[in-house]
Design a protein around this motif. Sequence first.
Motif, PDB file in Angstrom:
ATOM      1  N   HIS A 175      13.414  -0.871 -81.129  1.00 50.54           N
ATOM      2  CA  HIS A 175      12.230  -0.166 -81.746  1.00 50.54           C
ATOM      3  C   HIS A 175      10.968  -0.494 -81.705  1.00 50.54           C
ATOM      4  N   TYR A 176      10.678  -1.658 -80.784  1.00 51.79           N
ATOM      5  CA  TYR A 176       8.995  -1.466 -79.685  1.00 51.79           C
ATOM      6  C   TYR A 176       9.047   0.077 -79.120  1.00 51.79           C
ATOM      7  N   THR A 177      10.197   0.823 -78.637  1.00 51.45           N
ATOM      8  CA  THR A 177       9.640   1.608 -78.263  1.00 51.45           C
ATOM      9  C   THR A 177       9.481   3.187 -78.555  1.00 51.45           C
ATOM     10  N   GLN A 178       9.550   2.703 -79.602  1.00 49.01           N
ATOM     11  CA  GLN A 178       8.844   4.731 -80.779  1.00 49.01           C
ATOM     12  C   GLN A 178       7.878   3.937 -81.364  1.00 49.01           C
TER      13      GLN A 178
ATOM     14  N   PRO B  26      23.557  -1.542 -67.109  1.00 46.59           N
ATOM     15  CA  PRO B  26      23.255  -0.303 -66.716  1.00 46.59           C
ATOM     16  C   PRO B  26      24.033   0.045 -67.770  1.00 46.59           C
ATOM     17  N   SER B  27      25.656  -1.384 -68.121  1.00 48.52           N
ATOM     18  CA  SER B  27      26.352  -1.067 -69.563  1.00 48.52           C
ATOM     19  C   SER B  27      25.277  -0.583 -70.623  1.00 48.52           C
ATOM     20  N   HIS B  28      24.100  -1.601 -70.551  1.00 49.09           N
ATOM     21  CA  HIS B  28      24.018  -1.599 -72.570  1.00 49.09           C
ATOM     22  C   HIS B  28      23.175   0.399 -72.157  1.00 49.09           C
ATOM     23  N   HIS B  29      22.173   0.629 -70.958  1.00 48.07           N
ATOM     24  CA  HIS B  29      21.941   1.514 -71.436  1.00 48.07           C
ATOM     25  C   HIS B  29      22.233   3.192 -71.204  1.00 48.07           C
ATOM     26  N   HIS B  30      24.120   2.575 -71.008  1.00 46.32           N
ATOM     27  CA  HIS B  30      25.044   3.703 -70.765  1.00 46.32           C
ATOM     28  C   HIS B  30      25.412   3.960 -72.650  1.00 46.32           C
ATOM     29  N   LEU B  31      25.284   2.496 -73.125  1.00 45.45           N
ATOM     30  CA  LEU B  31      25.324   2.566 -74.139  1.00 45.45           C
ATOM     31  C   LEU B  31      24.948   3.704 -75.190  1.00 45.45           C
TER      32      LEU B  31
ATOM     33  N   ARG C 266      27.025   9.052-108.599  1.00 50.87           N
ATOM     34  CA  ARG C 266      27.011   9.807-107.947  1.00 50.87           C
ATOM     35  C   ARG C 266      27.128   9.506-106.607  1.00 50.87           C
ATOM     36  N   PRO C 267      28.083  10.089-105.648  1.00 47.71           N
ATOM     37  CA  PRO C 267      28.037  10.156-104.728  1.00 47.71           C
ATOM     38  C   PRO C 267      26.587  10.512-103.343  1.00 47.71           C
ATOM     39  N   MET C 268      26.626   9.306-102.668  1.00 46.91           N
ATOM     40  CA  MET C 268      25.972   9.701-101.627  1.00 46.91           C
ATOM     41  C   MET C 268      26.338  10.280 -99.933  1.00 46.91           C
ATOM     42  N   LEU C 269      25.557  10.830 -99.170  1.00 49.20           N
ATOM     43  CA  LEU C 269      26.561  10.824 -98.105  1.00 49.20           C
ATOM     44  C   LEU C 269      26.055  10.221 -97.278  1.00 49.20           C
ATOM     45  N   THR C 270      27.536   9.401 -95.832  1.00 47.99           N
ATOM     46  CA  THR C 270      27.184   8.332 -95.194  1.00 47.99           C
ATOM     47  C   THR C 270      25.692   8.714 -94.260  1.00 47.99           C
ATOM     48  N   ARG C 271      25.332   7.315 -94.281  1.00 47.82           N
ATOM     49  CA  ARG C 271      23.517   7.078 -94.111  1.00 47.82           C
ATOM     50  C   ARG C 271      24.539   6.444 -92.634  1.00 47.82           C
ATOM     51  N   VAL C 272      24.279   6.726 -91.022  1.00 49.37           N
ATOM     52  CA  VAL C 272      24.697   6.197 -90.261  1.00 49.37           C
ATOM     53  C   VAL C 272      23.655   5.668 -89.384  1.00 49.37           C
ATOM     54  N   PRO C 273      22.530   4.686 -89.138  1.00 49.80           N
ATOM     55  CA  PRO C 273      22.110   3.946 -88.689  1.00 49.80           C
ATOM     56  C   PRO C 273      21.184   4.308 -86.946  1.00 49.80           C
ATOM     57  N   SER C 274      19.810   4.488 -87.122  1.00 47.33           N
ATOM     58  CA  SER C 274      19.007   5.182 -86.183  1.00 47.33           C
ATOM     59  C   SER C 274      19.225   4.531 -85.294  1.00 47.33           C
ATOM     60  N   ASP C 275      18.989   5.658 -84.115  1.00 48.89           N
ATOM     61  CA  ASP C 275      18.915   5.248 -82.725  1.00 48.89           C
ATOM     62  C   ASP C 275      17.634   5.959 -81.552  1.00 48.89           C
ATOM     63  N   SER C 276      17.993   5.404 -80.746  1.00 43.06           N
ATOM     64  CA  SER C 276      16.313   5.382 -80.001  1.00 43.06           C
ATOM     65  C   SER C 276      16.021   4.094 -79.074  1.00 43.06           C
ATOM     66  N   PRO C 277      16.665   4.891 -77.923  1.00 43.44           N
ATOM     67  CA  PRO C 277      16.845   3.998 -76.604  1.00 43.44           C
ATOM     68  C   PRO C 277      15.590   3.870 -75.583  1.00 43.44           C
TER      69      PRO C 277
ATOM     70  N   TYR D 269      19.323  24.601 -74.812  1.00 41.86           N
ATOM     71  CA  TYR D 269      17.949  23.514 -73.914  1.00 41.86           C
ATOM     72  C   TYR D 269      19.030  22.458 -73.632  1.00 41.86           C
ATOM     73  N   ILE D 270      18.240  21.345 -73.152  1.00 41.53           N
ATOM     74  CA  ILE D 270      19.020  20.375 -72.497  1.00 41.53           C
ATOM     75  C   ILE D 270      18.125  19.006 -73.097  1.00 41.53           C
ATOM     76  N   PRO D 271      20.003  18.315 -74.008  1.00 39.35           N
ATOM     77  CA  PRO D 271      19.531  16.899 -74.168  1.00 39.35           C
ATOM     78  C   PRO D 271      18.680  16.133 -73.484  1.00 39.35           C
ATOM     79  N   LEU D 272      17.575  15.183 -73.495  1.00 44.37           N
ATOM     80  CA  LEU D 272      16.972  13.636 -72.552  1.00 44.37           C
ATOM     81  C   LEU D 272      16.764  12.781 -73.755  1.00 44.37           C
ATOM     82  N   SER D 273      17.854  11.681 -72.893  1.00 44.44           N
ATOM     83  CA  SER D 273      17.782  10.449 -73.955  1.00 44.44           C
ATOM     84  C   SER D 273      16.405   9.946 -74.258  1.00 44.44           C
ATOM     85  N   SER D 274      16.047   8.667 -74.843  1.00 40.91           N
ATOM     86  CA  SER D 274      14.869   8.278 -74.795  1.00 40.91           C
ATOM     87  C   SER D 274      14.467   7.574 -73.895  1.00 40.91           C
ATOM     88  N   SER D 275      15.649   7.171 -72.842  1.00 38.72           N
ATOM     89  CA  SER D 275      14.989   6.716 -71.757  1.00 38.72           C
ATOM     90  C   SER D 275      14.571   7.683 -70.530  1.00 38.72           C
TER      91      SER D 275
END
Length: 780
Positions: free
Chosen positions: A389-392, A350-355, A4-15, A673-679
């Motif tokens: 992951h240390y930041t969440q 800065p490039s890391h942050h923008h990613l 039985r197929p499963m939905l695509t699982r995208v890795p977690s994220d939180s900068p 609403y206005i979304p805000l990054s985790s930074s």
Amino acid sequence: MSTRPMLTRVPSDSPWTVSNQHRFSQRRWRPLLMFTLLACSTVAIFTVGLPVGVPISTFTFTSSSKVTSDHPSALSYSTHPITRMMKEAEERFQAKIDRQSKTLSEAIEEYKHRYGMPPPKGFDKWWEFATKNNVVLVDEYDTLMRDLAPFYALRGQKDLGDYADEDEDPSRPGSGLDHQGWALGGGHEMRRRISEVAGVASIDMVQIRKGNLSTVSISKDGFVDDEVSARAKGLKAMLGSSAANLPDIDFPVNAKAEGRVIIPWDRWTVAGQGGMTGEKIGLGMGNRSYIEDSAPHDTKDTLHPLADFHPDWRGAGNVWDKWRRTCPPISTARKSYASIRSAIVEGTSPSHHHLLMGGTSDATVPPPFAFAPSTSFDTVSFCEQPHLHYTQGHFFSDWRTLDDLYPVLSPARAKGFGDIKIPSHYYYGSTQAYTYGWDKVKQKVHSVDLGEVAWGDLTDVGPDGQGGVDDRDLVIDPNFDGHNNTSNPPRNRKTGKESKRNKIFWRGATTGGGNSPPGFAALYQRHRAVRMADWDAEGDVEVWVPSTNPIANVSSISVSSSGTPHSPTNVDAPLKAHKIPIAALNKALMDVAFVKASNANQYPGGLKKLKEEHRFADGVSLGNHWQYKYLLDLDGMSYSGRFMSFLASDSVPVKSTVYEEFFSDWIEPWLHYIPLSSSYEEIYNIFGYFSGIPAEVVEEVYGDAVDPETGAPLFPPGTKIPAIPGAPDGDERLQHIAQAGKKWKNTIARKVDMESYVYRLALEWARLNAVDRESMTIKV
């Protein structure tokens, strides 16, 4: 093994990163933090149409080219990322409204198209309920189906009599599927797992028996939440409208805010494109299938796997170590035992942050100008950037997770978790702390909260009508609390009109994560936000605004008859940078503070250090929030329970979260609403776009400035120093978001919409629990 197929699982994220421009007083706590990171590294790894949710625009959207990788110096107001994202958000939402099914037959066909199978039995009665109650988004239940899809892979156990060989489809020998493509014995296995997980501490049960609802708490292992949780009671209330139309079923409800289910990567297999049984659940929704454990879950002679389950870690593991196993084997999180690189160090790129913001890798874009297109749930991968992951805080929860596919209903889930989302009881119920408009005395909800404040005028308007913000033009009664004292809201001293304050406001407790492993509380999301907004923060930040102001165009300055410098208005002026001390900005536009120290002993250095490094203030009522235009919304132990109340107000939620909730497919960031990054870093340029730079900041930064051509003071003695305006219609655009969010809450996130959601969930749940799933499928 199931096919039985499963939905695509995208890795977690939180900068979370900190740019080179400003470090927010990190010097006070970095040595202790770095010591803690190194010391703990060996432990830590482990209705329909425009009126629905969209107020009619009173300004014109302009089209723009791709701007995500452009340096702000190459942009103007019309090509500003926020201008573009607001336009795209409104178009997306309107298209979603327009494509909703209008009839039952259309809804059935849309269901079959999306999910590759007919709807469950009772879908017609649900449709009746939805149309009778003017539910708008009748087709948008993809988030629910993504949550439930893995459970269609569960197959029963033949040795327990769940199915027999002759039940299998003869055309697919060894598949474990019947002739309809359903996993054999899946209903038996689903009910078995519900029974098992119901015995875990802080898992309560909502039961339906002959149309009657009840809540049950089975075994709580001596923990303090022995009583049936508010979340279970909330689900029971939401099911009240549909229970009479449902069979006897059980719902295990998570009593904790944190997610409880994490399933490792190696429990999934990749099938062909669309899945080997694409004609059923999963059509167009991914190609991963759950692999059942080869060991039996129960026999007549053994206890079930959770019989001796310990609800807390007790030093024998942690969430991160379990979570990183949800990543692909080739990912950074799996290849390295631990990442001891600090997010602080990594974040200086800065490039890391923008990613992290979901943009391009163009290092020419200043980090504070990289805007999040949506919440952090949809952007960056912890699998490839595990040090983040240390930041969440949810990675440090004290509650042990389940590492098998157990059905647990929770109000929110982060990436990588397997909980099934339900609406929060905070959203459905009525309380003084979480409900907009709640009148505790009259025990009713008013459409307008007693503490609501009118939007008002721009507080600093120049002679040509250009405006910025300067809350010094407001008369503020410090006793106004939006609850007991609502008689004297903020007023513009020039016009006498009520006016919200142009500030970013947040109050809350120090909740945010557990202490497993200990020592990381300084990096949790709320702590970072409070330190960033500190009025004594160090460093500078660049704020980019259209150059419709004398500071950016000193050669074009003229002086009006009133002695106020001004310049011609240019509605599409290029953006210009203003390098401003972070402390000056924070004092003018940030009012962010803790009100309560929860579990202060978990903070490195204890309560004394916690209070030294963070601002604390008195608690405020919910009604007090409505005097501010910007309401910061931050995760706590899990999702924020105040988001719906913020949306219902006439203020604008600025939301940062790593969680997905039941309404995630229903709402549009940059429209509602206005979304805000985790930074959080881009918040200054968000404010600059909508509200400009406050006059008190301009006075501090440019008060002694001189004209480079003449050497004369830019602001001679006695001259009023004006605010620097943002976008030409910035305040109007900000109010547009507030109005759109309020309309969305009142048309798409009503109590009846939550009831519609759990009604659909219950129908799907009944089919998953059925011995004969075909009999629980609507006949069309």
